[in-house]
Structure formats: structure tokens, C-alpha cells
Design an enzyme around this catalytic site. Structure first.
Site: not given
Length: 452
Positions: A409-410
Site C-alpha cells: 500500500c502506501g
């Protein structure tokens, strides 16, 4: 020059702002407060204020309103749209109605769009407009989504939203804009640090206020709509009926290992709120990873079912009250309790654990599954990465290929949640990336791809 004091009370996790208005006589009005009234009560207490009014701009989809709680426990007068047909005591307002706040006045402005019954509240000091509480109508740089009532009404509400924004734009340029939804809200606020604005600034910079015409506005607004948590479709009706009044703060009951095992055997779900590294090192098989952070409520409401008993597992330094409040403010009353002693108690009872591998940005050795929101993915992702939003993963896990896979994800929190869901679905040989696409690009010197 007005001396009106409006105090924003920001919920970073939900991306929303409530407001505390000092009425100047020892009383206050609050706007769009959630059932988690801790920040509101603390702000009023610091200023020696009694909350006399609680205004709701609309039937909220992303949190339970605290207005009814204030009415029941403090005698606060609730101000809300008559068109909302709320089933608890309130002052139902229509377009043009005014409320005397004791020197200041509040004028209801019908601004449908985000919901059919939406009101904005114009604050007047004498005859001078000071600011407007715009709720989910005019936002900083945007307008709130119109697809939460029903799919059949989305476009009609978008056209109503256009008319509402045009109406608000006729207010004087120096009028303050105090929206509820801001950056981080799934109600369609763009990223950014500013949570308040002015009419003049929005007329100059808000792309939706600068749309050529109604059709262009509708195309732009509907084209910006991303996904949202499924609990958004339930809370509006709960808020219309009135959330249950709490007679004590929510809390997590203690459960021993035997009780936990019994509940799990009968369909309960264990939610592990520990940090990513701790979950990776060892966790209860089948547990759902949702690390405790400001956005815990949103992901709990997205990933955990509302109709299964939930058992929480946390570290000793994590606040159980925070977990309970974040669940309660989105209507999750299905908390069975928490495992007393956490994972250490589980291990001491010789119960099984499993692990999930972590990999660094420069050490990816398998195909990549990117589970970020579609706009995030489109802005920059690893070449060849598969993409499936985390919110869709529970229902589409069978589409994910088995075999070695790095989930990303981030930063890692959402990716670990995705990995835990895939583990529940029978996937093995999973790893989670510690970092995001920019970290990978820096570590490898390669460029990210853009586009969906």
C-alpha cells in the site's frame, strides 16, 4: 470586525471537522459532532461553556451523530432539517428559518446534494454574515459526493449540489466557509491541509465552482467518486432514528483464552490492533490486522462485519478506550471484548500462532499486489503490479493468484490488513512491503508507472 470564536474539532481519522461556537454568554453551539464527544466536551470545559445547541447539517453516513446524546444528557437543543424526519426530539428547520442564539443568529439554507435534506447554517452577527457551516455541500476545493442515498438519485442529487453551490457562491466573499468533510474523508474531499476557507477563495480556486455549466459540474463531480466503506449505507438511517443514548463510556470487557477460543469457534472474529511489525512477527491464525491509528474506525467499518462478535487484541501500551470509541462512533456495537493479556496470554496457553514476512522496498522477490485506492494506484505504481482495492478484497479474494505474492500500500498498514484477509482465504507465501511506491522507486532507481 466580528469577534465570533469558532473552534474546529478535527477528527483526522474520518477526515471531518466538528465546530464549537462560543456564543459569548457562557453557552456554546456545536455543529456536526459525533457520538464520540470527548474532544467536544474537553473544548467546552476548557472555555467554561455549556453546550446549548447542537446543529446537524445532514444525516451523516460516516459517523453516528452526538446531537441526540447531548440532548438526552445535557438538555441541548438539536437543530436539524425538518426534511430529515428524525425520530427524536429536535427543532426541525426549513430553508430561511432562523434561530436566535442570544445575539448571534443562525439561518438555515436549503443546500441539498450530498443528501436530500441537507442544510447549511449561515451565522449572522446582527445583519452581517460571518460564516457558513456548509457540512457536505461546499468543501475546500470540492463538493461532497452525492451517491450515498441511492444509485437512482445520484445524478439528480449532483444537479441539486450544483444549485446549492451556486447559491452559496452568492454570499459575500469574506464569509468564512466551515465545512464538515475535509482531507481524508471518504465523502470526497481532495487532499490538502486547509480545512476552512472563504467564499471568495472558493470562487477563485474551487474547480467545481468554476465549472462551465451544470452538465460540466455533474460530469466532474461524478467522475471524482471513489469507493466508500459499506457502513456508510447504514448510518444515515440510524442517525434518522437516533443513535442509542450511552449511559456510560464504551469499554472492552476482558476475555480469557478459553472464552476467546470458544467465541472464535462459534463465529467471532479476532481483530488485531497491534502495529504491523508485531502482527508480522506472530499473530493468531485467522486474525484480521487493523493497526490502531486515527483511521482505525474507517477500516474497521470497511473490513470487519457488523454482525459478527469482534474480539480485540492489542498491546499493553495501546489505549482500549480509543479502540472502543472508534468502533462505537461508527455504530459497531458488536464488541465482545478483548483478549486479556494480549498475544502473550495466548502463547502462554500454548495456542498456535503464525507469521507474515516483511520485505523492504529494495528486496521485492515476488509479484506485487497493490491494494490502494484507484486514484492512488493511478498516480504511481510499480510496473506490472496487480491492483485490487483493499475494500474489495474480502469479496474478490478468489481473483488473487495463489503463490508467492508481495502485498503493498502506501506504508504497510493497509497491506497487512490485506494479507490477513488473504490468509483467511487460504493464501500462503505472502509478504508485506514496508513502505510504498516512492520508497521502491528511491531504493531501485526505477520509475513508477501511472494510469489505471
Amino acid at each position: 470586525m466580528s469577534t465570533v470564536e469558532v473552534v474546529p474539532l478535527v477528527d483526522e481519522g474520518l477526515g471531518n471537522s466538528a465546530y464549537l461556537l462560543d456564543l459569548g454568554d457562557g453557552r456554546a453551539m456545536v455543529v456536526d459532532v459525533s457520538l464520540d464527544l470527548r474532544a467536544t466536551s474537553a473544548a467546552a470545559r476548557r472555555r467554561g461553556l455549556t453546550v446549548a445547541f447542537a446543529a446537524d447539517t445532514h444525516l451523516h453516513a460516516d459517523f453516528l451523530s452526538g446531537a441526540g446524546q447531548l440532548s438526552a444528557t445535557e438538555g441541548t437543543q438539536v437543530l436539524a432539517s425538518a426534511a430529515g424526519h428524525r425520530e427524536f426530539e429536535h427543532n426541525g428547520l426549513r430553508d430561511g428559518d432562523e434561530v436566535d442564539l442570544g445575539g448571534l443568529r443562525l439561518r438555515a439554507l436549503g443546500t441539498p446534494g450530498h443528501t436530500h435534506e441537507h442544510l447549511s447554517f449561515l451565522l449572522l452577527d446582527g445583519d452581517k454574515p460571518v460564516g457558513v457551516f456548509t457540512g457536505g455541500s461546499l468543501l475546500v476545493g470540492a463538493a461532497a459526493r452525492t451517491d450515498l442515498v441511492s444509485p437512482e438519485r445520484t445524478e439528480a442529487l449532483a444537479r441539486a449540489q450544483y444549485a446549492s453551490l451556486q447559491r452559496l457562491a452568492t454570499l459575500p466573499d469574506d464569509v468564512a466557509v466551515w465545512p464538515t468533510h475535509g482531507a481524508g474523508s471518504f465523502c470526497s474531499a481532495p487532499p490538502g491541509t486547509e480545512r476552512t476557507s472563504t467564499i471568495g477563495r472558493e470562487k477563485a480556486t474551487n474547480p467545481l465552482l468554476r465549472a462551465a455549466d451544470e452538465d460540466a459540474f455533474v460530469t466532474a463531480l461524478l467522475g471524482s467518486l471513489g469507493s466508500f466503506p459499506p457502513y456508510f449505507l447504514r448510518l444515515g438511517e440510524i442517525n434518522r432514528r437516533g443513535p442509542d443514548v450511552l449511559d456510560h463510556p464504551p469499554a472492552l470487557a476482558g476475555l480469557n483464552v478459553a472464552q476467546t477460543r470458544s467465541l472464535l469457534a462459534h463465529g467471532a472474529l479476532l481483530v488485531d490492533a497491534r502495529p504491523v511489525a508485531d502482527f508480522a512477527a506472530a499473530h493468531v491464525p485467522g486474525a484480521l490486522s487493523i493497526p490502531l491509528r486515527p483511521v482505525f474506525a474507517s477500516w474497521l467499518g470497511w473490513l470487519a462485519p457488523p454482525d459478527r462478535p469482534l474480539i480485540m487484541l492489542r498491546n499493553a501500551d495501546q489505549d482500549p478506550a480509543e479502540i472502543a470509541w472508534q468502533a462505537t462512533k461508527i455504530g459497531y456495537t458488536n464488541l465482545a471484548g478483548e483478549l486479556t493479556g494480549g498475544l502473550a496470554a495466548w502463547v502462554a496457553a500454548e495456542q498456535p500462532t503464525t507469521t507474515t514476512r516483511l520485505v523492504g522496498p529494495g528486496d521485492i522477490d515476488s509479484p506485487v499486489l497493490d491494494i490502494r485506492q484507484t486514484p492512488e494506484f493511478a498516480a504511481g505504481h510499480l510496473p506490472g503490479a496487480l491492483h485490487l482495492e483493499l475494500g474489495d478484497l474480502s469479496s474478490r479474494a478468489t481473483e488473487v493468484p495463489h503463490g508467492p505474492l508481495v502485498v503493498m500500500c502506501g506504508h504497510g498498514e493497509r497491506a497487512m490488513g490485506a494479507a490477513s484477509l488473504l490468509e483467511q482465504a487460504g493464501h500462503r507465501d505472502l509478504a508485506v512491503l514496508t513502505g510504498g511506491p516512492d520508497d521502491w522507486a528511491t531504493a531501485t532507481g526505477h520509475r513508477l508507472e501511472t494510469g489505471a
